[in-house]
Enzyme design. Structure first.
Site, PDB file in Angstrom:
ATOM      1  N   GLU A  96       5.855   4.002  -5.165  1.00  0.00           N
ATOM      2  CA  GLU A  96       6.168   2.368  -5.313  1.00  0.00           C
ATOM      3  C   GLU A  96       7.574   1.098  -5.738  1.00  0.00           C
ATOM      4  OE1 GLU A  96       2.442   0.715  -4.218  1.00  0.00           O
ATOM      5  OE2 GLU A  96       3.382   1.271  -2.855  1.00  0.00           O
ATOM      6  N   LYS A 101      12.128   0.330  -1.220  1.00  0.00           N
ATOM      7  CA  LYS A 101      11.479   0.911   1.018  1.00  0.00           C
ATOM      8  C   LYS A 101      11.755  -0.060   1.758  1.00  0.00           C
ATOM      9  CE  LYS A 101       6.797   1.426  -1.410  1.00  0.00           C
ATOM     10  NZ  LYS A 101       6.530   3.105  -0.660  1.00  0.00           N
ATOM     11  N   HIS A 144      -1.896   2.395   4.253  1.00  0.00           N
ATOM     12  CA  HIS A 144      -2.097   2.999   3.433  1.00  0.00           C
ATOM     13  C   HIS A 144      -3.508   4.211   3.602  1.00  0.00           C
ATOM     14  CE1 HIS A 144      -4.172   2.326  -1.126  1.00  0.00           C
ATOM     15  NE2 HIS A 144      -4.035   2.799  -0.997  1.00  0.00           N
TER      16      HIS A 144
END
Length: 412
Positions: A96, A101, A144
């Site tokens: 994360e 990303k 997700h």
């Protein structure tokens, strides 16, 4: 399913725990999978682990050797973005970090065919911020998965501001093909499930500082019917995941609510994987055992923060944790992040171990009655502060004599 975005060839970025589970889920569903990780050794290890996972299924006689061989044959390791050029969908499953990303999505946008869908497995980050670095924001969304991805039934499909409905339809069809309970969520920090989890866990952490102990909080919630309490849950997933995320983000480390977590991590107590976390574990065992050292640490942290501890009843623990969850759920509905209270219930039943017999948190709230829920929230607001202010939707429900309802009758 006839769709302008047919999904047959899928690529997965990342060979960590989530990446491996996603690869298994896709291959089990008969999809061809390209697998990329910048660390060749991690990718090689990942291939070994997914092969071992299928071998274990053969040993348990859940699948045949021929089925295991077919699944493994569908997975192909690749060594760069150009090899993904013809993929219909790419699922990024790295840790994360928004900047990382965005860097990956930039590269994917440059190398993939124009009709390809780009998805992030992020559990909380801004899908619009990820989509913004591409030339195809209408084809970017969140997928997700919940860990372990090949076991957990829930799939949150996260709709960005610009995500095309046909892209969402293709994602829902993929979820069904994998045997998932696929729920569409709007884009906000944490989406449906983790946004509500933050309120629920936040209340559990407050209770620790005020006078409760981890094993007491967990026991109350497990007696209510949760698969596990919040502190046992953190031991299972790893207390250090959020700790490292706070360090990476450079913020949140000084929040009083995470000081017990921080202290545990600094002692190397990361959860089951290290044999010690909120609980202790005998070698090779997953049985959580009460550890008085953790009680002493909780007392020390709360005293250092200036709290005057008091006895906290089981009734208070249960009410505060459940009402924090329901009030956040009402806000999620009010803002249109969830299409219906039924969707919220599905997320919590299949992703977070909410007791099935209740029908989910919003169904449970309906059984208590909106007037009762509102009255208790107003009481807590008066006693404990503004973070207990009831969601506006609750006032509307009470005024109209309505319930949340299991499907989309009540929306923002």
């Amino acid at each position: 399913m006839n769709t302008p975005f047919p999904i047959n060839q899928v690529a997965v970025i990342g060979a960590g725990t989530m990446g491996r589970g996603i690869v298994i889920s896709l291959a089990n569903a008969g999809l061809s999978v390209l697998w990329l990780d910048c660390n060749a050794a991690a990718l090689e290890a990942g291939l070994g682990m997914v092969s071992q996972a299928w071998a274990q299924q053969v040993d348990k006689q859940r699948i045949t050797q021929a089925q295991a061989d077919a699944c493994l044959a569908r997975v192909q390791a690749v060594d760069g973005y150009p090899a993904l050029a013809e993929a219909d969908l790419v699922i990024e499953a790295v840790y994360e970090n928004l900047a990382l990303k965005q860097e990956i999505f930039c590269a994917l946008d440059a190398h993939l065919k124009p009709r390809a869908i780009l998805a992030s497995n992020t559990s909380a980050l801004d899908i619009d911020a990820i989509a913004a670095v591409t030339q195809r924001p209408s084809q970017v969304l969140g997928l997700h998965f919940f860990s372990p991805a090949h076991v957990m039934k829930l799939l949150e499909i996260v709709r960005g501001t610009h995500t095309d409905q046909k892209v969402l339809d293709a994602a829902k069809a993929l979820g069904e093909r994998m045997g998932k309970v696929a729920i569409v969520a709007g884009n906000c920090p944490g989406f449906i499930g983790n946004r509500m989890l933050r309120s629920y866990v936040g209340e559990a952490r407050k209770l620790l500082l005020e006078g409760a102990l981890p094993h007491q909080v967990d026991a109350v919630l497990q007696q209510f019917g949760f698969a596990m309490g919040p502190f046992r849950m953190y031991d299972v997933v790893g207390i250090d995941l959020e700790w490292r995320a706070r360090q990476l983000a450079g913020q949140g480390m000084h929040d009083p609510l995470v000081q017990v977590d921080n202290a545990l991590c600094e002692l190397g107590r990361l959860g089951q994987k290290t044999g010690q976390g909120y609980y202790r574990y005998a070698p090779g065992s997953r049985q959580a055992e009460h550890d008085p050292q953790v009680d002493a640490l909780v007392l020390q942290v709360s005293q250092n923060l200036g709290y005057r501890r008091r006895g906290i009843s089981a009734e208070e623990i249960l009410e505060r944790c459940l009402l924090a969850l329901v009030n956040e759920g009402a806000k999620v509905l009010q803002e249109g992040i969830a299409a219906s209270s039924g969707d919220i219930d599905q997320v919590w039943l299949h992703g977070y171990g909410f007791p099935a017999a209740t029908g989910g948190p919003m169904r449970w709230a309906d059984e208590q009655g909106a007037p009762f829920i509102l009255a208790r929230l107003e009481y807590l607001q008066g006693v404990l502060g503004e973070h207990w202010r009831p969601a506006g939707l609750l006032y509307s429900l009470v005024a109209g004599g309505k319930r949340f309802e299991p499907r989309g009758e009540v929306q923002a």
